[in-house]
Scaffold this motif. Structure first.
Motif, mmCIF file in Angstrom:
data_model
loop_
_atom_site.group_PDB
_atom_site.id
_atom_site.type_symbol
_atom_site.label_atom_id
_atom_site.label_comp_id
_atom_site.label_asym_id
_atom_site.label_seq_id
_atom_site.Cartn_x
_atom_site.Cartn_y
_atom_site.Cartn_z
ATOM 1 N N VAL A 53 30.776 -25.035 -8.378
ATOM 2 C CA VAL A 53 29.782 -24.100 -8.885
ATOM 3 C C VAL A 53 28.370 -24.655 -8.686
ATOM 4 O O VAL A 53 27.451 -23.930 -8.289
ATOM 5 N N GLU A 56 27.501 -24.206 -4.951
ATOM 6 C CA GLU A 56 27.379 -22.854 -4.425
ATOM 7 C C GLU A 56 26.408 -21.964 -5.204
ATOM 8 O O GLU A 56 25.793 -21.057 -4.626
ATOM 9 N N TRP A 57 26.278 -22.222 -6.522
ATOM 10 C CA TRP A 57 25.470 -21.319 -7.349
ATOM 11 C C TRP A 57 24.335 -22.033 -8.073
ATOM 12 O O TRP A 57 23.280 -21.476 -8.310
ATOM 13 N N CYS A 60 25.309 -24.593 -14.174
ATOM 14 C CA CYS A 60 26.235 -23.703 -14.878
ATOM 15 C C CYS A 60 26.436 -24.149 -16.321
ATOM 16 O O CYS A 60 27.418 -23.770 -16.952
ATOM 17 N N ALA A 77 28.543 -18.887 -16.051
ATOM 18 C CA ALA A 77 28.624 -18.723 -14.591
ATOM 19 C C ALA A 77 28.885 -17.261 -14.267
ATOM 20 O O ALA A 77 29.380 -16.507 -15.121
ATOM 21 N N TYR A 81 33.215 -16.917 -10.435
ATOM 22 C CA TYR A 81 33.631 -18.313 -10.592
ATOM 23 C C TYR A 81 34.525 -18.524 -11.804
ATOM 24 O O TYR A 81 34.861 -19.662 -12.139
ATOM 25 N N ARG A 129 16.541 -16.569 -12.551
ATOM 26 C CA ARG A 129 17.430 -16.411 -11.409
ATOM 27 C C ARG A 129 17.798 -14.942 -11.155
ATOM 28 O O ARG A 129 18.630 -14.645 -10.300
#
Length: 205
Positions: A53, A56-57, A60, A77, A81, A129
């Protein structure tokens, strides 16, 4: 009293309570989760999930420190995920929301406003975000510490039910509303975040 909220990484994962470090209730689908617990690989699976996580993101979670002692944490998340979320009858989580996975404040540190600080920190991160809300699956029959948060406590801190269910309603909190929270929500947040204390036995939903 110095307090810090630090992004969760593999380096400070060790500062989560042991039961939470080895809990993969949300991070794996029910079959894989049960296999990991039986095979003794749950803690490694948790590390792998956090790593994926983060890569990729991004961030979290947050770990809360008071005078350098870890006293709480929160995990969140996008639902993509969180495989376990698909097992709930009220899924899926809305496309503009992030899932609140779990959170906790240690009992000795409740009543200090940390719950409000945690949620507001998460809200600022997610608003930046591009997300508008956070959603969670409540437990309407909550009887004790578990990975699901009690539905009535979620309601008490501003969540609204967006998909009713007698056991697992899906609930939503608009993030901008959290930024103006005052001290009158702190007690409710302490009850909410103090409720998650141990890893539950994996059970079918």
């Amino acid at each position: 009293m110095g307090r810090r909220l630090v992004p969760l990484t593999l380096d400070n994962l060790k500062d989560l309570p042991q039961r939470c470090r080895a809990c993969v209730f949300w991070e794996l689908d029910p079959v894989s989760g049960e296999a990991a617990v039986r095979g003794g690989t749950a803690e490694l699976e948790k590390e792998s999930w956090i790593s994926a996580v983060l890569l990729e993101w991004g961030s979290c979670g947050r770990v809360v420190y008071v005078d350098d002692a870890p006293v709480g944490f929160v995990l969140y998340a996008p639902p993509a995920y969180v495989p376990r979320s698909l097992a709930f009858p009220t899924s899926p989580v809305s496309g503009d929301a992030v899932q609140l996975i779990t959170a906790r404040i240690l009992p000795g540190y409740q009543g200090q406003g940390l719950g409000r600080v945690i949620v507001q920190t998460v809200a600022k991160d997610l608003l930046r975000r591009g997300f508008r809300a956070v959603e969670a699956f409540g437990d309407a029959r909550w009887e004790g510490p578990a990975c699901l948060l009690p539905a009535d406590h979620l309601l008490s801190v501003g969540f609204k039910t967006v998909r009713p269910h007698p056991v697992h309603p899906r609930m939503r909190l608009e993030l901008r509303s959290t930024l103006s929270w005052k001290e009158d929500v702190e007690l409710a947040l302490d009850r909410l975040l103090g409720a998650v204390q141990k890893e539950p036995a994996l059970r079918p939903l």
